[in-house]
Design a protein around this motif. Structure first.
Motif, PDB file in Angstrom:
ATOM      1  N   ASP A  13       3.439  16.371  -7.229  1.00 40.37           N
ATOM      2  CA  ASP A  13       3.796  16.488  -5.821  1.00 40.37           C
ATOM      3  C   ASP A  13       3.711  15.211  -5.009  1.00 40.37           C
ATOM      4  OD1 ASP A  13       4.158  19.168  -6.289  1.00 40.37           O
ATOM      5  OD2 ASP A  13       2.143  19.710  -5.640  1.00 40.37           O
ATOM      6  N   ASP A  14       3.120  14.188  -5.518  1.00 39.78           N
ATOM      7  CA  ASP A  14       2.813  13.041  -4.675  1.00 39.78           C
ATOM      8  C   ASP A  14       3.412  11.751  -5.213  1.00 39.78           C
ATOM      9  OD1 ASP A  14       1.193  14.645  -2.888  1.00 39.78           O
ATOM     10  OD2 ASP A  14      -0.139  14.807  -4.609  1.00 39.78           O
ATOM     11  N   GLU A  15       3.382  10.742  -4.375  1.00 38.93           N
ATOM     12  CA  GLU A  15       3.949   9.448  -4.712  1.00 38.93           C
ATOM     13  C   GLU A  15       2.840   8.422  -4.848  1.00 38.93           C
ATOM     14  OE1 GLU A  15       6.758   8.277  -1.772  1.00 38.93           O
ATOM     15  OE2 GLU A  15       7.803  10.178  -1.815  1.00 38.93           O
ATOM     16  N   SER A  16       3.143   7.378  -5.601  1.00 37.97           N
ATOM     17  CA  SER A  16       2.211   6.261  -5.670  1.00 37.97           C
ATOM     18  C   SER A  16       2.260   5.542  -4.334  1.00 37.97           C
ATOM     19  CB  SER A  16       2.603   5.312  -6.800  1.00 37.97           C
ATOM     20  OG  SER A  16       2.560   5.995  -8.020  1.00 37.97           O
ATOM     21  N   LYS A  17       1.114   5.417  -3.692  1.00 37.87           N
ATOM     22  CA  LYS A  17       1.065   4.829  -2.360  1.00 37.87           C
ATOM     23  C   LYS A  17       0.476   3.434  -2.352  1.00 37.87           C
ATOM     24  CE  LYS A  17       0.812   9.221  -0.037  1.00 37.87           C
ATOM     25  NZ  LYS A  17       0.100  10.070   0.896  1.00 37.87           N
ATOM     26  N   ALA A  34      -3.198  -1.550 -11.571  1.00 38.92           N
ATOM     27  CA  ALA A  34      -3.602  -0.173 -11.279  1.00 38.92           C
ATOM     28  C   ALA A  34      -2.606   0.459 -10.330  1.00 38.92           C
ATOM     29  CB  ALA A  34      -4.992  -0.141 -10.664  1.00 38.92           C
ATOM     30  N   VAL A  35      -2.447   1.770 -10.472  1.00 32.52           N
ATOM     31  CA  VAL A  35      -1.644   2.575  -9.563  1.00 32.52           C
ATOM     32  C   VAL A  35      -2.571   3.628  -8.977  1.00 32.52           C
ATOM     33  CG1 VAL A  35       0.281   4.190  -9.373  1.00 32.52           C
ATOM     34  CG2 VAL A  35       0.474   2.185 -10.862  1.00 32.52           C
ATOM     35  N   VAL A  36      -2.486   3.800  -7.656  1.00 35.92           N
ATOM     36  CA  VAL A  36      -3.306   4.775  -6.951  1.00 35.92           C
ATOM     37  C   VAL A  36      -2.376   5.829  -6.370  1.00 35.92           C
ATOM     38  CG1 VAL A  36      -4.939   5.131  -5.058  1.00 35.92           C
ATOM     39  CG2 VAL A  36      -4.993   2.994  -6.384  1.00 35.92           C
ATOM     40  N   ARG A  37      -2.627   7.090  -6.720  1.00 35.64           N
ATOM     41  CA  ARG A  37      -1.828   8.212  -6.190  1.00 35.64           C
ATOM     42  C   ARG A  37      -2.746   9.126  -5.400  1.00 35.64           C
ATOM     43  NH1 ARG A  37       3.281   9.119  -8.763  1.00 35.64           N
ATOM     44  NH2 ARG A  37       3.188  11.282  -8.123  1.00 35.64           N
ATOM     45  N   GLU A  38      -2.336   9.433  -4.172  1.00 34.57           N
ATOM     46  CA  GLU A  38      -3.105  10.323  -3.307  1.00 34.57           C
ATOM     47  C   GLU A  38      -2.375  11.652  -3.174  1.00 34.57           C
ATOM     48  OE1 GLU A  38      -4.069   8.397   0.476  1.00 34.57           O
ATOM     49  OE2 GLU A  38      -3.286   6.566  -0.434  1.00 34.57           O
ATOM     50  N   ASP A  39      -3.137  12.743  -3.069  1.00 33.20           N
ATOM     51  CA  ASP A  39      -2.488  14.022  -2.798  1.00 33.20           C
ATOM     52  C   ASP A  39      -2.156  14.130  -1.315  1.00 33.20           C
ATOM     53  OD1 ASP A  39      -4.976  14.557  -1.680  1.00 33.20           O
ATOM     54  OD2 ASP A  39      -5.050  16.588  -2.453  1.00 33.20           O
ATOM     55  N   ARG A  40      -1.279  15.039  -0.982  1.00 37.93           N
ATOM     56  CA  ARG A  40      -0.803  15.174   0.402  1.00 37.93           C
ATOM     57  C   ARG A  40      -1.894  15.600   1.372  1.00 37.93           C
ATOM     58  NH1 ARG A  40       4.863  17.870  -1.272  1.00 37.93           N
ATOM     59  NH2 ARG A  40       5.800  15.930  -1.978  1.00 37.93           N
ATOM     60  N   GLU A  41      -2.865  16.328   0.891  1.00 35.83           N
ATOM     61  CA  GLU A  41      -3.953  16.799   1.751  1.00 35.83           C
ATOM     62  C   GLU A  41      -5.057  15.758   1.908  1.00 35.83           C
ATOM     63  OE1 GLU A  41      -2.817  18.813  -0.898  1.00 35.83           O
ATOM     64  OE2 GLU A  41      -1.430  19.756   0.514  1.00 35.83           O
ATOM     65  N   GLU A  42      -4.897  14.610   1.265  1.00 37.48           N
ATOM     66  CA  GLU A  42      -5.873  13.518   1.315  1.00 37.48           C
ATOM     67  C   GLU A  42      -7.253  13.964   0.838  1.00 37.48           C
ATOM     68  OE1 GLU A  42      -5.551  11.985   5.328  1.00 37.48           O
ATOM     69  OE2 GLU A  42      -3.811  10.795   4.754  1.00 37.48           O
ATOM     70  N   GLN A  43      -7.263  14.762  -0.222  1.00 39.05           N
ATOM     71  CA  GLN A  43      -8.513  15.253  -0.794  1.00 39.05           C
ATOM     72  C   GLN A  43      -8.761  14.755  -2.206  1.00 39.05           C
ATOM     73  OE1 GLN A  43     -10.849  17.080   0.962  1.00 39.05           O
ATOM     74  NE2 GLN A  43      -9.474  16.429   2.598  1.00 39.05           N
ATOM     75  N   GLN A  44      -7.714  14.237  -2.875  1.00 37.85           N
ATOM     76  CA  GLN A  44      -7.832  13.791  -4.254  1.00 37.85           C
ATOM     77  C   GLN A  44      -7.052  12.491  -4.467  1.00 37.85           C
ATOM     78  OE1 GLN A  44      -7.692  17.071  -7.276  1.00 37.85           O
ATOM     79  NE2 GLN A  44      -6.522  18.028  -5.618  1.00 37.85           N
ATOM     80  N   PRO A  64      -8.577   4.588  -0.508  1.00 38.27           N
ATOM     81  CA  PRO A  64      -8.231   4.998   0.852  1.00 38.27           C
ATOM     82  C   PRO A  64      -9.513   5.256   1.646  1.00 38.27           C
ATOM     83  CG  PRO A  64      -6.922   6.197  -0.754  1.00 38.27           C
ATOM     84  CD  PRO A  64      -7.950   5.434  -1.528  1.00 38.27           C
ATOM     85  N   ASN A  65      -9.511   4.848   2.899  1.00 38.18           N
ATOM     86  CA  ASN A  65     -10.740   4.888   3.700  1.00 38.18           C
ATOM     87  C   ASN A  65     -10.958   6.166   4.487  1.00 38.18           C
ATOM     88  OD1 ASN A  65     -12.012   2.441   3.087  1.00 38.18           O
ATOM     89  ND2 ASN A  65     -10.509   1.338   4.309  1.00 38.18           N
ATOM     90  N   ILE A 103      -8.645   7.840 -13.767  1.00 37.32           N
ATOM     91  CA  ILE A 103      -9.844   8.270 -13.063  1.00 37.32           C
ATOM     92  C   ILE A 103      -9.430   9.190 -11.919  1.00 37.32           C
ATOM     93  CG2 ILE A 103     -11.908   7.525 -11.805  1.00 37.32           C
ATOM     94  CD1 ILE A 103     -10.330   4.834 -13.632  1.00 37.32           C
ATOM     95  N   TRP A 104     -10.040  10.359 -11.866  1.00 34.94           N
ATOM     96  CA  TRP A 104      -9.746  11.371 -10.845  1.00 34.94           C
ATOM     97  C   TRP A 104     -10.896  11.395  -9.850  1.00 34.94           C
ATOM     98  CZ3 TRP A 104     -10.908  17.132 -11.900  1.00 34.94           C
ATOM     99  CH2 TRP A 104     -10.515  17.908 -10.817  1.00 34.94           C
ATOM    100  N   LEU A 105     -10.577  11.211  -8.581  1.00 36.84           N
ATOM    101  CA  LEU A 105     -11.570  11.189  -7.527  1.00 36.84           C
ATOM    102  C   LEU A 105     -11.304  12.325  -6.537  1.00 36.84           C
ATOM    103  CD1 LEU A 105     -11.338   7.383  -6.649  1.00 36.84           C
ATOM    104  CD2 LEU A 105     -12.899   8.445  -8.277  1.00 36.84           C
ATOM    105  N   ASN A 106     -12.377  12.827  -5.954  1.00 37.83           N
ATOM    106  CA  ASN A 106     -12.209  13.754  -4.836  1.00 37.83           C
ATOM    107  C   ASN A 106     -13.332  13.561  -3.858  1.00 37.83           C
ATOM    108  OD1 ASN A 106     -14.416  15.180  -5.775  1.00 37.83           O
ATOM    109  ND2 ASN A 106     -13.269  17.002  -6.298  1.00 37.83           N
TER     110      ASN A 106
END
Length: 106
Positions: A13-17, A34-44, A64-65, A103-106
């Motif tokens: 669902d998301d794009e590399s930002k 590295a590529v960082v992908r964020e989910d739309r809800e900014e939770q993961q 992301p801050n 690496i998966w972050l939440n």
């Protein structure tokens, strides 16, 4: 497959930002990217990182801050360690030459 099941919504669902790199030449790559992908809800966040050279220094990736992150899971070979600094930066140690990690972050 278990790791993929955990992060597939970020991939689908998301794009590399954001991306980070310390590569000077793609013909003879040294360093990392590295590529960082964020989910739309900014939770993961999903980070995919590759090391190309013999460097032993840790890899530092700004996150992301908008929240304080924790490592939820990873897909990599053994011997890696992940640490999130007080400045909201992911520090990766133990990535050897021609190695990669997700690496998966939440």
């Amino acid at each position: 497959m278990e790791f993929y099941e955990d992060i597939k919504q970020i991939l689908r669902d998301d794009e590399s930002k954001q991306s980070a790199t310390k590569i000077q030449s793609y013909n003879h790559p040294q360093g990392w990217q590295a590529v960082v992908r964020e989910d739309r809800e900014e939770q993961q966040v999903l980070i995919v990182v590759h090391r190309f050279g013999e460097e032993e220094e840790p890899i530092s990736i700004p996150l992301p801050n908008y929240k304080r992150w924790t490592v939820q899971g990873d897909y990599s070979t053994k011997g890696k360690s992940y640490y999130i600094t007080d400045q909201n930066t992911l520090e990766i140690q133990g990535l050897s030459k021609s190695d990669a990690a997700g690496i998966w972050l939440n």
